[in-house]
Scaffold this active site. Structure first.
Site, PDB file in Angstrom:
ATOM      1  N   HIS A  43       0.830  -1.206   0.000  1.00  0.00           N
ATOM      2  CA  HIS A  43       0.000   0.000   0.000  1.00  0.00           C
ATOM      3  C   HIS A  43       0.865   1.258   0.000  1.00  0.00           C
ATOM      4  O   HIS A  43       0.494   2.291   0.549  1.00  0.00           O
ATOM      5  CB  HIS A  43      -0.989  -0.011   1.176  1.00  0.00           C
ATOM      6  CG  HIS A  43      -2.081  -1.033   0.980  1.00  0.00           C
ATOM      7  ND1 HIS A  43      -3.209  -0.789   0.240  1.00  0.00           N
ATOM      8  CD2 HIS A  43      -2.165  -2.326   1.388  1.00  0.00           C
ATOM      9  CE1 HIS A  43      -3.959  -1.886   0.218  1.00  0.00           C
ATOM     10  NE2 HIS A  43      -3.347  -2.830   0.901  1.00  0.00           N
ATOM     11  N   THR A  44       2.015   1.135  -0.609  1.00  0.00           N
ATOM     12  CA  THR A  44       2.900   2.294  -0.776  1.00  0.00           C
ATOM     13  C   THR A  44       2.842   2.810  -2.207  1.00  0.00           C
ATOM     14  O   THR A  44       3.205   3.957  -2.455  1.00  0.00           O
ATOM     15  CB  THR A  44       4.357   1.898  -0.465  1.00  0.00           C
ATOM     16  OG1 THR A  44       4.634   0.673  -1.158  1.00  0.00           O
ATOM     17  CG2 THR A  44       4.579   1.692   1.022  1.00  0.00           C
ATOM     18  N   GLY A 140      -7.567 -14.660  -7.647  1.00  0.00           N
ATOM     19  CA  GLY A 140      -8.171 -14.301  -6.352  1.00  0.00           C
ATOM     20  C   GLY A 140      -7.273 -14.623  -5.169  1.00  0.00           C
ATOM     21  O   GLY A 140      -7.717 -14.628  -4.030  1.00  0.00           O
ATOM     22  N   GLY A 142      -4.381 -12.959  -4.495  1.00  0.00           N
ATOM     23  CA  GLY A 142      -3.512 -11.817  -4.179  1.00  0.00           C
ATOM     24  C   GLY A 142      -2.151 -11.939  -4.837  1.00  0.00           C
ATOM     25  O   GLY A 142      -1.178 -11.348  -4.376  1.00  0.00           O
ATOM     26  N   SER A 145      -2.870 -12.116 -10.685  1.00  0.00           N
ATOM     27  CA  SER A 145      -3.231 -12.767 -11.945  1.00  0.00           C
ATOM     28  C   SER A 145      -3.719 -11.726 -12.953  1.00  0.00           C
ATOM     29  O   SER A 145      -3.505 -11.878 -14.161  1.00  0.00           O
ATOM     30  CB  SER A 145      -4.314 -13.827 -11.704  1.00  0.00           C
ATOM     31  OG  SER A 145      -5.433 -13.241 -11.091  1.00  0.00           O
ATOM     32  N   SER A 146      -4.342 -10.646 -12.483  1.00  0.00           N
ATOM     33  CA  SER A 146      -4.823  -9.610 -13.408  1.00  0.00           C
ATOM     34  C   SER A 146      -3.658  -8.928 -14.107  1.00  0.00           C
ATOM     35  O   SER A 146      -3.668  -8.740 -15.325  1.00  0.00           O
ATOM     36  CB  SER A 146      -5.620  -8.526 -12.693  1.00  0.00           C
ATOM     37  OG  SER A 146      -6.461  -9.067 -11.745  1.00  0.00           O
ATOM     38  N   GLU A 178      -6.322  -1.323 -16.303  1.00  0.00           N
ATOM     39  CA  GLU A 178      -7.024  -1.822 -15.105  1.00  0.00           C
ATOM     40  C   GLU A 178      -7.795  -0.695 -14.409  1.00  0.00           C
ATOM     41  O   GLU A 178      -8.932  -0.878 -13.979  1.00  0.00           O
ATOM     42  CB  GLU A 178      -6.030  -2.478 -14.147  1.00  0.00           C
ATOM     43  CG  GLU A 178      -6.742  -3.112 -12.961  1.00  0.00           C
ATOM     44  CD  GLU A 178      -6.044  -4.314 -12.366  1.00  0.00           C
ATOM     45  OE1 GLU A 178      -5.101  -4.836 -12.991  1.00  0.00           O
ATOM     46  OE2 GLU A 178      -6.464  -4.740 -11.273  1.00  0.00           O
ATOM     47  N   ASP A 190       2.083  -4.131  -9.290  1.00  0.00           N
ATOM     48  CA  ASP A 190       1.899  -5.486  -9.820  1.00  0.00           C
ATOM     49  C   ASP A 190       2.333  -5.555 -11.285  1.00  0.00           C
ATOM     50  O   ASP A 190       3.006  -6.490 -11.708  1.00  0.00           O
ATOM     51  CB  ASP A 190       0.426  -5.907  -9.714  1.00  0.00           C
ATOM     52  CG  ASP A 190      -0.108  -5.774  -8.308  1.00  0.00           C
ATOM     53  OD1 ASP A 190       0.709  -5.738  -7.366  1.00  0.00           O
ATOM     54  OD2 ASP A 190      -1.340  -5.692  -8.148  1.00  0.00           O
TER      55      ASP A 190
END
Ligand code: GLA
Length: 401
Positions: A43-44, A140, A142, A145-146, A178, A190
């Site tokens: 979350h950075t 799903g 984490g 995969s997206s 995305e 990611d």
């Protein structure tokens, strides 16, 4: 960028064979992009901060060929939905192609983002393409995969159509697909991990300018192993909680007169917290600033070959995500606590949270004991059996065939 840097794997060959069966022609190539695990720096990325992900050996393969009639045909071996056909000219974020699990929005979003970007050669792309997708990145969990799907599709299309994009630009474009097309407000970590990581290295990422450094991270040589515990609790980043964390960080930065929380140096944290009235916002800020500092410290330890000493920082990061950022869940907390009690050097949730996977740094010969301990703890707590695998820092996106 078109070099084939690793040997073709069996799944890539299968993907090419399936393409022939589906579309009746030979694919012009098969491209692969991996999922990722983030070692530290959570979350950075939407705070212009640092992260230290590495690529998983699991990858999404895309077999692709150009078309000239303006049609985009999409098929996934992993979701039973048949071939989806969309006109390239009709791609519109307000009306994405419908498919079970929504998988088709990702490659369609990449085509849309390529056409929407200010790039020199998007003309050929308007002719369309045939894509067939097969992945062994768990969905799903984490593990991004997206991003793997977006980056594999983006690499296939840019190479096929000769669109000159450096890897960080390709990652940024995949992220835009995305954000703007799929509607998930993720950061860029990611996609950067999937597009830019290299074998045997963690990727030190500065999300402000997308500068990257490849930090040697050879766990096997150090007698270590990284266990990935998929709790099988599904997370959904489109869910409001992620967006809420994101906006509270942006509001806190504005309240402190900073462009982003990245600009709050660790030594000035306490003074800055004193200027924020809301205790929840204070905790969110404390997580981001201490997490950036942890990335710096873990990177230094990796560079010094002191891998085991990174363990306590991972566990500290988990506590911060659990208590200050409040994005963990009971299954992730149990995985972390049990792995640590069973001898891990450290453990933490990885990725956005609210489910998904945890990571544990262990001695290689402790794998059976830690796996058993976590599996038994989940059974005792009445949770679904976790999926536990070992991960090795692997190659980023590349052409396989
Ligand atoms: C998800 C997002 C990333 C990042 C992480 C948290 O994986 O896609 O951009 O924000 O959560 O570190």
């Amino acid at each position: 960028m078109s070099s084939t840097d690793t040997p073709a794997d069996a799944l890539a060959i299968r993907t090419a064979d399936e393409f022939r069966g589906l579309y009746g022609g030979v694919p012009e190539g098969v491209w692969a992009a991996p999922g990722r695990v983030n070692l530290i720096g959570e979350h950075t990325d939407y705070n212009d901060g640092f992260a230290l992900p590495f690529a998983l050996p699991q990858r999404t393969r895309v077999a692709a060929a150009r078309r000239t009639d303006g049609m985009l045909r999409l098929h996934s071996a992993d979701v039973p939905s048949g071939v989806l056909t969309v006109r390239v000219a009709d791609l519109d974020p307000a009306h994405p192609p419908q498919a079970p699990d929504g998988w088709a929005r990702y490659p369609a979003g990449v085509v849309w983002a390529l056409l929407d970007a200010d790039l020199p050669v998007p003309v050929g792309l308007r002719g369309g393409a045939d894509l067939h997708i097969r992945s062994d990145v768990p969905t799903g969990a984490g593990l991004s995969s997206s991003a793997a799907l977006e980056v594999a599709a983006a690499l296939a299309l840019t190479e096929l159509y000769g669109i000159p994009l450096a890897r960080p630009e390709l990652a940024a474009l995949a992220r835009r697909a995305e954000n703007a097309y799929v509607g998930v407000p993720c950061g860029v970590m990611d996609q950067m991990a999937s597009a830019c990581a290299t074998d045997g290295h963690a990727l030190h990422l500065d999300t402000r300018d997308l500068r990257q450094q490849h930090i040697p991270f050879d766990c096997a040589a150090a007698g270590l192993r990284l266990l990935v515990v998929d709790t099988r609790v599904q997370h959904d980043l489109a869910d409001g909680a992620y967006a809420e964390r994101r906006s509270s960080c942006h509001e806190a930065a504005a309240a402190l007169g900073l462009p982003a929380l990245r600009d709050l140096p660790y030594p000035e944290l306490d003074r800055a917290l004193g200027r924020l009235g809301d205790p929840t916002v204070r905790r969110r800020v404390r997580h981001v600033v201490t997490e950036n500092e942890r990335v710096v410290r873990v990177e230094e330890l990796l560079r010094a070959g002191r891998l085991r000493e990174a363990g306590p920082l991972l566990t500290e990061g988990h506590a911060s995500l659990r208590d200050d950022y409040e994005v963990s869940c009971p299954e992730l907390d149990l995985a972390v606590a049990t792995a640590n009690a069973a001898g891990a050097y450290g453990a933490r949730m990885t990725g956005g949270g609210f489910g998904g996977s945890a990571l544990a740094l262990i001695d290689a010969d402790a794998e059976p004991a830690v796996t058993r301990a976590v599996t038994e703890a989940f059974a005792r707590a009445g949770h679904r059996p976790p999926r536990i695998t070992a991960a090795e820092p692997s190659a980023g996106a590349h052409r396989v065939l």
